[in-house]
Write an enzyme that holds these catalytic residues in place. Structure first.
Site, PDB file in Angstrom:
ATOM      1  N   ARG A  50      11.194  38.465 -21.160  1.00  0.00           N
ATOM      2  CA  ARG A  50      12.479  38.702 -20.492  1.00  0.00           C
ATOM      3  C   ARG A  50      13.158  39.805 -21.266  1.00  0.00           C
ATOM      4  O   ARG A  50      13.266  39.734 -22.500  1.00  0.00           O
ATOM      5  CB  ARG A  50      13.311  37.407 -20.527  1.00  0.00           C
ATOM      6  CG  ARG A  50      14.767  37.550 -20.092  1.00  0.00           C
ATOM      7  CD  ARG A  50      14.840  37.718 -18.585  1.00  0.00           C
ATOM      8  NE  ARG A  50      16.144  37.445 -18.029  1.00  0.00           N
ATOM      9  CZ  ARG A  50      17.163  38.293 -18.013  1.00  0.00           C
ATOM     10  NH1 ARG A  50      17.069  39.473 -18.574  1.00  0.00           N
ATOM     11  NH2 ARG A  50      18.299  37.953 -17.442  1.00  0.00           N
ATOM     12  N   GLU A  58      16.348  41.637  -8.104  1.00  0.00           N
ATOM     13  CA  GLU A  58      14.969  41.264  -7.812  1.00  0.00           C
ATOM     14  C   GLU A  58      14.250  42.497  -7.271  1.00  0.00           C
ATOM     15  O   GLU A  58      14.889  43.454  -6.820  1.00  0.00           O
ATOM     16  CB  GLU A  58      14.924  40.130  -6.789  1.00  0.00           C
ATOM     17  CG  GLU A  58      15.661  38.874  -7.220  1.00  0.00           C
ATOM     18  CD  GLU A  58      15.075  38.247  -8.466  1.00  0.00           C
ATOM     19  OE1 GLU A  58      13.837  38.143  -8.573  1.00  0.00           O
ATOM     20  OE2 GLU A  58      15.857  37.844  -9.348  1.00  0.00           O
ATOM     21  N   ARG A  88      10.196  31.964 -22.274  1.00  0.00           N
ATOM     22  CA  ARG A  88       9.861  33.392 -22.289  1.00  0.00           C
ATOM     23  C   ARG A  88      10.400  34.017 -23.570  1.00  0.00           C
ATOM     24  O   ARG A  88      11.481  33.665 -24.036  1.00  0.00           O
ATOM     25  CB  ARG A  88      10.505  34.118 -21.104  1.00  0.00           C
ATOM     26  CG  ARG A  88      10.088  33.612 -19.763  1.00  0.00           C
ATOM     27  CD  ARG A  88      10.840  34.304 -18.654  1.00  0.00           C
ATOM     28  NE  ARG A  88      12.268  33.978 -18.736  1.00  0.00           N
ATOM     29  CZ  ARG A  88      13.152  34.266 -17.792  1.00  0.00           C
ATOM     30  NH1 ARG A  88      12.778  34.899 -16.685  1.00  0.00           N
ATOM     31  NH2 ARG A  88      14.426  33.948 -17.931  1.00  0.00           N
TER      32      ARG A  88
END
Length: 135
Positions: A50, A58, A88
């Site tokens: 991330r 998106e 992440r």
């Protein structure tokens, strides 16, 4: 080990290690959205990353494709700064020496996630975003 315990252990390790030991390189094999990628790291295998300190649209939203074009199938350098609640790694990422977050914010395709962006770079990104919006 529970996810919370794993995160606490990882955070503790991050605090003890010099920054250069947290650096890594890898090949981007998937761009999930503007701020999440999967990297093939020669030492660790597949790692979901991330991007630190920013939020992006998106991929199917306006501006979301720039992140894909910047990172897909690219060698990247990263510096892990945290692990999020989804497991992440949260990292600063560069492509060909250019900081991806700065590029995305400056182009108006990302914004600084002020709640989580606490490093000095965040001020620079905020300025870059303002320049991108006015310039």
């Amino acid at each position: 080990m529970s996810p919370l315990a794993a995160r606490l252990v990882f955070t503790f390790i991050l605090l003890l290690l010099p920054t250069q030991l947290l650096a890594w390189e890898g090949y981007v094999i998937q761009v999930h959205d503007g701020d999440t990628i999967t990297v093939m790291d020669p030492e660790r295998g597949r790692v979901k990353i991330r991007l630190y300190g920013i939020d992006c649209p998106e991929l199917d939203q306006p501006g979301g494709s720039l992140a894909f074009m910047l990172m897909h199938r690219q060698m990247v350098e990263g510096e892990t700064v945290d692990v999020d609640r989804y497991g992440r790694e949260v990292a600063l990422v560069k492509v060909k020496g250019a900081d991806v977050s700065t590029t995305l914010v400056q182009a108006g395709h990302a914004w600084v996630y002020e709640r989580y962006c606490l490093r000095d770079e965040c001020d620079t990104w905020g300025e870059a975003g303002e320049e991108g919006q006015t310039g």
